[in-house]
Motif scaffolding. Sequence first.
Motif, PDB file in Angstrom:
ATOM      1  N   LEU A  21       0.816  -1.214   0.000  1.00  0.00           N
ATOM      2  CA  LEU A  21       0.000   0.000   0.000  1.00  0.00           C
ATOM      3  C   LEU A  21       0.849   1.264   0.000  1.00  0.00           C
ATOM      4  O   LEU A  21       0.479   2.275  -0.598  1.00  0.00           O
ATOM      5  CB  LEU A  21      -0.932   0.006   1.223  1.00  0.00           C
ATOM      6  N   THR A  22       1.969   1.222   0.702  1.00  0.00           N
ATOM      7  CA  THR A  22       2.848   2.391   0.774  1.00  0.00           C
ATOM      8  C   THR A  22       4.269   1.951   1.093  1.00  0.00           C
ATOM      9  O   THR A  22       4.469   0.914   1.740  1.00  0.00           O
ATOM     10  CB  THR A  22       2.362   3.381   1.846  1.00  0.00           C
ATOM     11  N   GLN A  23       5.237   2.737   0.639  1.00  0.00           N
ATOM     12  CA  GLN A  23       6.638   2.448   0.946  1.00  0.00           C
ATOM     13  C   GLN A  23       7.152   3.307   2.097  1.00  0.00           C
ATOM     14  O   GLN A  23       8.316   3.212   2.461  1.00  0.00           O
ATOM     15  CB  GLN A  23       7.523   2.695  -0.301  1.00  0.00           C
ATOM     16  N   ASN A  24       6.283   4.129   2.655  1.00  0.00           N
ATOM     17  CA  ASN A  24       6.688   5.039   3.721  1.00  0.00           C
ATOM     18  C   ASN A  24       6.619   4.325   5.066  1.00  0.00           C
ATOM     19  O   ASN A  24       5.537   3.961   5.540  1.00  0.00           O
ATOM     20  CB  ASN A  24       5.788   6.285   3.719  1.00  0.00           C
ATOM     21  N   LEU A  25       7.780   4.128   5.677  1.00  0.00           N
ATOM     22  CA  LEU A  25       7.859   3.402   6.948  1.00  0.00           C
ATOM     23  C   LEU A  25       7.020   4.054   8.030  1.00  0.00           C
ATOM     24  O   LEU A  25       6.397   3.379   8.849  1.00  0.00           O
ATOM     25  CB  LEU A  25       9.324   3.320   7.400  1.00  0.00           C
ATOM     26  N   PHE A  26       6.973   5.394   8.036  1.00  0.00           N
ATOM     27  CA  PHE A  26       6.289   6.114   9.103  1.00  0.00           C
ATOM     28  C   PHE A  26       4.770   5.990   8.967  1.00  0.00           C
ATOM     29  O   PHE A  26       4.058   5.895   9.969  1.00  0.00           O
ATOM     30  CB  PHE A  26       6.745   7.573   9.089  1.00  0.00           C
ATOM     31  N   ILE A  27       4.281   5.968   7.738  1.00  0.00           N
ATOM     32  CA  ILE A  27       2.848   5.740   7.515  1.00  0.00           C
ATOM     33  C   ILE A  27       2.484   4.317   7.950  1.00  0.00           C
ATOM     34  O   ILE A  27       1.446   4.090   8.587  1.00  0.00           O
ATOM     35  CB  ILE A  27       2.490   5.954   6.029  1.00  0.00           C
ATOM     36  N   ILE A  28       3.343   3.362   7.630  1.00  0.00           N
ATOM     37  CA  ILE A  28       3.114   1.975   8.030  1.00  0.00           C
ATOM     38  C   ILE A  28       3.073   1.852   9.548  1.00  0.00           C
ATOM     39  O   ILE A  28       2.205   1.181  10.115  1.00  0.00           O
ATOM     40  CB  ILE A  28       4.210   1.066   7.437  1.00  0.00           C
ATOM     41  N   ALA A  29       4.009   2.524  10.216  1.00  0.00           N
ATOM     42  CA  ALA A  29       4.066   2.460  11.679  1.00  0.00           C
ATOM     43  C   ALA A  29       2.790   3.030  12.296  1.00  0.00           C
ATOM     44  O   ALA A  29       2.258   2.474  13.271  1.00  0.00           O
ATOM     45  CB  ALA A  29       5.297   3.218  12.187  1.00  0.00           C
ATOM     46  N   ILE A  30       2.284   4.128  11.748  1.00  0.00           N
ATOM     47  CA  ILE A  30       1.050   4.737  12.275  1.00  0.00           C
ATOM     48  C   ILE A  30      -0.130   3.793  12.089  1.00  0.00           C
ATOM     49  O   ILE A  30      -0.880   3.504  13.030  1.00  0.00           O
ATOM     50  CB  ILE A  30       0.770   6.084  11.581  1.00  0.00           C
ATOM     51  N   GLY A  31      -0.301   3.296  10.854  1.00  0.00           N
ATOM     52  CA  GLY A  31      -1.445   2.438  10.555  1.00  0.00           C
ATOM     53  C   GLY A  31      -1.439   1.146  11.352  1.00  0.00           C
ATOM     54  O   GLY A  31      -2.446   0.776  11.981  1.00  0.00           O
ATOM     55  N   LEU A  32      -0.302   0.449  11.355  1.00  0.00           N
ATOM     56  CA  LEU A  32      -0.230  -0.822  12.075  1.00  0.00           C
ATOM     57  C   LEU A  32      -0.253  -0.608  13.588  1.00  0.00           C
ATOM     58  O   LEU A  32      -0.744  -1.467  14.331  1.00  0.00           O
ATOM     59  CB  LEU A  32       1.036  -1.588  11.669  1.00  0.00           C
ATOM     60  N   GLY A  33       0.287   0.529  14.045  1.00  0.00           N
ATOM     61  CA  GLY A  33       0.239   0.836  15.485  1.00  0.00           C
ATOM     62  C   GLY A  33      -1.192   1.013  15.970  1.00  0.00           C
ATOM     63  O   GLY A  33      -1.557   0.559  17.056  1.00  0.00           O
ATOM     64  N   ILE A  34      -2.028   1.684  15.149  1.00  0.00           N
ATOM     65  CA  ILE A  34      -3.451   1.821  15.494  1.00  0.00           C
ATOM     66  C   ILE A  34      -4.100   0.450  15.595  1.00  0.00           C
ATOM     67  O   ILE A  34      -4.823   0.147  16.553  1.00  0.00           O
ATOM     68  CB  ILE A  34      -4.178   2.680  14.430  1.00  0.00           C
ATOM     69  N   GLY A  35      -3.839  -0.406  14.614  1.00  0.00           N
ATOM     70  CA  GLY A  35      -4.398  -1.759  14.630  1.00  0.00           C
ATOM     71  C   GLY A  35      -3.955  -2.552  15.845  1.00  0.00           C
ATOM     72  O   GLY A  35      -4.751  -3.280  16.453  1.00  0.00           O
ATOM     73  N   ALA A  36      -2.684  -2.396  16.223  1.00  0.00           N
ATOM     74  CA  ALA A  36      -2.154  -3.134  17.374  1.00  0.00           C
ATOM     75  C   ALA A  36      -2.866  -2.740  18.663  1.00  0.00           C
ATOM     76  O   ALA A  36      -3.068  -3.572  19.559  1.00  0.00           O
ATOM     77  CB  ALA A  36      -0.648  -2.889  17.511  1.00  0.00           C
TER      78      ALA A  36
END
Length: 361
Positions: free
Chosen positions: A262-277
């Motif tokens: 979906l995205t190559q931006n590590l920081f966007i990934i961290a935000i999205g997956l952190g919310i899910g966690a």
Amino acid sequence: MNQAQSHTSLFGYLKWSIIVTVVGLLLGGILGWQTTGTVSGMLTVFFICAVLAVLEISLSFDNAIVNANKLKDMTPVWQQRFLTWGILIAVFGMRIVFPLLIVVIAAGIGPIDAIVLAAAQPDEYARIMHDAHLPIAAFGGTFLMMVGLTYFFNHEKDIHWVVVLEKYMSRYATIKGVEIAFVLALILIFSNILDGEDSYTFLTSAIYGLITFLAVELLGGLLDASQRAMSEAARGGLGAFIYLEVLDASFSFDGVIGAFALTQNLFIIAIGLGIGAMYVRSMTIMLVEKQTLTHYRYLEHGAFYAILILSVIMYVQTLYHIPEVITGLGGASLIGLSLWSSIRHNRQERVQKTDWASGEI
């Protein structure tokens, strides 16, 4: 965490998750504006963060059920430690440090350089992550497969959902190492299908996954036995904590790798997956305090079937790409089916009790 059944509302359990969601999505929007300078770019990043959160929840609901199964036997002190320290490790360790560590090892660069690469060259960062998918899938798939098979290959297990299959596995559980033999056979099959370097990489990583599971089981047993010798109240402590952390890491592999689609931006990934966690943490607490696994007898079975399906998918992903939505929906469907079976069983039990009470039986 109180073992008596809780009367906390659903909103009470989800309160902090909702707060983290609002803060995370706001940060995502700000990050989108800073990186693109446009409203459409801001909304795109906002949307990706929301999708990643849903992806993480759908992939990890079975994780919450397995966590709850283990947590219910732990002392309140260790329950609280897992739900505080454990979630910090899960969010910051697996969603941020783990992807950076992969790049550090794969590219042979330092941690600071990996962060710079993630920020300045996200395409190259994503390429390195995707190239590392094979060993990650082999390691995580093997660990999760052992978790699932160990649950079903248990001669003391007397509640069965898929009766014919589970009775068969329970009967043969007395054969020592039967689940290990099954996993080793599957490892050999997939390593023979793959070619050249990929075959060796898969075999090595899968063996490490198997050894890690056995080592965690051994270490957990030794630590908990030592704690029981010191104090009966310390049961279900450090050993169970380590087991849950490694288990959570294995569950996270698929979501972290899939996020790069979906995205190559590590920081966007961290935000999205952190919310899910955070939602996984909230669901875990609710399952333990509401004693949901006690009320819905097949829910746990559905979670472990979902684990087995996920492990097989991770193996197959070394050969073919399987969209993460299929992985998430597959696990959610199994859990939903097991919940429906549990509700139907409870309804039938109530009818039988009513018939007994009225003297019709």
